[in-house]
Design a protein around this motif. Structure first.
Motif, PDB file in Angstrom:
ATOM      1  N   CYS A 109      35.449  29.526  42.353  1.00 20.21           N
ATOM      2  CA  CYS A 109      37.215  28.851  42.081  1.00 20.21           C
ATOM      3  C   CYS A 109      37.796  29.828  41.591  1.00 20.21           C
ATOM      4  CB  CYS A 109      37.149  27.776  40.711  1.00 20.21           C
ATOM      5  SG  CYS A 109      36.040  25.944  41.057  1.00 20.21           S
ATOM      6  N   GLY A 110      37.402  30.885  41.482  1.00 19.39           N
ATOM      7  CA  GLY A 110      37.953  32.298  41.445  1.00 19.39           C
ATOM      8  C   GLY A 110      38.044  32.010  39.255  1.00 19.39           C
ATOM      9  N   ASP A 111      38.188  33.327  38.954  1.00 20.43           N
ATOM     10  CA  ASP A 111      38.386  33.546  37.147  1.00 20.43           C
ATOM     11  C   ASP A 111      38.474  32.740  36.419  1.00 20.43           C
ATOM     12  OD1 ASP A 111      37.122  35.864  38.686  1.00 20.43           O
ATOM     13  OD2 ASP A 111      37.917  37.091  36.945  1.00 20.43           O
ATOM     14  N   ASP A 112      40.210  32.072  36.959  1.00 21.69           N
ATOM     15  CA  ASP A 112      40.644  31.151  36.139  1.00 21.69           C
ATOM     16  C   ASP A 112      40.344  29.788  36.150  1.00 21.69           C
ATOM     17  OD1 ASP A 112      42.134  32.781  34.711  1.00 21.69           O
ATOM     18  OD2 ASP A 112      44.354  32.442  36.843  1.00 21.69           O
ATOM     19  N   ASP A 114      37.378  28.869  37.712  1.00 23.02           N
ATOM     20  CA  ASP A 114      35.664  29.074  36.306  1.00 23.02           C
ATOM     21  C   ASP A 114      35.965  28.897  35.039  1.00 23.02           C
ATOM     22  OD1 ASP A 114      34.185  29.391  39.497  1.00 23.02           O
ATOM     23  OD2 ASP A 114      34.519  32.034  38.898  1.00 23.02           O
ATOM     24  N   SER A 166      35.803  44.173  43.243  1.00 22.38           N
ATOM     25  CA  SER A 166      36.457  42.657  42.672  1.00 22.38           C
ATOM     26  C   SER A 166      35.425  41.163  41.829  1.00 22.38           C
ATOM     27  CB  SER A 166      37.017  41.005  44.347  1.00 22.38           C
ATOM     28  OG  SER A 166      36.160  41.087  45.206  1.00 22.38           O
ATOM     29  N   TRP A 168      33.560  39.321  44.003  1.00 25.61           N
ATOM     30  CA  TRP A 168      32.878  38.513  45.269  1.00 25.61           C
ATOM     31  C   TRP A 168      31.889  38.500  46.395  1.00 25.61           C
ATOM     32  CZ3 TRP A 168      35.088  33.056  45.195  1.00 25.61           C
ATOM     33  CH2 TRP A 168      36.163  33.303  44.076  1.00 25.61           C
ATOM     34  N   HIS A 170      30.867  37.800  49.866  1.00 24.84           N
ATOM     35  CA  HIS A 170      30.724  36.659  50.923  1.00 24.84           C
ATOM     36  C   HIS A 170      29.753  36.430  51.526  1.00 24.84           C
ATOM     37  CE1 HIS A 170      35.658  37.463  50.329  1.00 24.84           C
ATOM     38  NE2 HIS A 170      34.639  38.912  50.205  1.00 24.84           N
ATOM     39  N   ARG A 185      32.358  32.486  50.088  1.00 23.89           N
ATOM     40  CA  ARG A 185      32.448  33.017  49.331  1.00 23.89           C
ATOM     41  C   ARG A 185      32.423  32.701  48.129  1.00 23.89           C
ATOM     42  NH1 ARG A 185      38.754  35.829  47.202  1.00 23.89           N
ATOM     43  NH2 ARG A 185      39.499  34.048  47.088  1.00 23.89           N
ATOM     44  N   ARG A 187      32.018  33.651  43.759  1.00 25.11           N
ATOM     45  CA  ARG A 187      32.778  34.647  41.545  1.00 25.11           C
ATOM     46  C   ARG A 187      30.929  35.272  41.693  1.00 25.11           C
ATOM     47  NH1 ARG A 187      32.947  38.580  38.958  1.00 25.11           N
ATOM     48  NH2 ARG A 187      34.565  38.465  37.694  1.00 25.11           N
ATOM     49  N   TYR A 189      28.717  37.104  38.431  1.00 29.51           N
ATOM     50  CA  TYR A 189      29.198  36.835  37.163  1.00 29.51           C
ATOM     51  C   TYR A 189      28.058  37.714  36.763  1.00 29.51           C
ATOM     52  CZ  TYR A 189      33.725  34.701  37.218  1.00 29.51           C
ATOM     53  OH  TYR A 189      34.755  33.440  37.870  1.00 29.51           O
TER      54      TYR A 189
END
Length: 228
Positions: A109-112, A114, A166, A168, A170, A185, A187, A189
């Motif tokens: 979901c992207g940083d925000d 997530d 980034s 990410w 893929h 894809r 993210r 961490y």
């Protein structure tokens, strides 16, 4: 969905699901008849294993196809299937003793987004409850890609690339049976990044392991996080 299920149906056995949830609830200290959220639940293999061991289980997924697949398999009493986005869970605060997020089901979901997922997990946990996350981490991804970036799972040829800037990863998967190609894809961490996000969400105690059996974290192990 059919391609995803076919890729893992031989390796994702009921026996493996039972061993994984046994390890997760042990790490979480879940009561024998505790209320457990499995999010996302996918086709329900972990939810069914949890219910079979006596827990009250809510399986959440945003995919109706996955929930239909979960409902198509007989489940023990005590399982509820709910369609929802795990960034906005339809439950009151303090509903669950344990939240499980298994099989690398975080980071889409992207940083925000997530961060919003972790905020929701913390919100629906009872005081003293625990979140157990089973995922991968940056060092493991880099170690694996250094050796090879192609995989073959149940007739599906996969290729993975990593964006060091980034964070990410893929993934592209080609099903040799019908030529279907799926692209996704995630993210990925580091343990320290995930720790900071969990603290930001309101968790107070964060422990890390290399597997659901409690082994130490290493460069090539899984990343299992237990947050109270």
């Amino acid at each position: 969905m059919a391609h995803y299920l076919r890729a893992y149906q031989k390796t994702h056995t009921n026996e493996l699901a039972t061993a994984q949830v046994d390890g997760a609830v042990t790490l979480a200290g879940t009561p024998p008849d505790g209320d457990v959220l499995d999010a996302p639940c996918g086709a329900g293999r972990h939810s069914r294993a949890l219910a079979a061991s006596g827990h009250h289980v809510t399986g959440v997924d945003s995919s109706q196809d996955m929930l239909d697949a979960a409902r198509a398999v007989h489940a023990p009493a005590g399982v509820q299937w709910v369609r929802a986005d795990y960034r906005d869970l339809p439950f009151r605060a303090g509903t669950f003793d344990t939240v499980l997020n298994l099989f690398t089901s975080f980071g889409f979901c992207g940083d925000d987004g997530d961060q919003a997922v972790l905020d929701e997990f913390q919100r629906v946990l009872r005081p003293g409850g625990r979140l157990v996350m089973d995922t991968t981490h940056r060092d493991r991804v880099i170690s694996e890609l250094a050796a090879k970036n192609r995989t073959d799972v149940a007739g599906q040829a996969g290729e993975t690339t990593w964006d060091v800037h980034s964070g990410w990863m893929h993934m592209s998967l080609l099903d040799r049976t019908d030529g279907h190609r799926s692209v996704s894809r995630i993210r990925v961490y580091t343990p320290s990044e995930l720790d900071r996000m969990l603290v930001r969400a309101g968790f107070r105690e964060v422990s890390v392991f290399g597997g659901l059996d409690g082994r130490p974290l290493g460069r090539r192990t899984r990343l299992v996080v237990v947050a109270a």
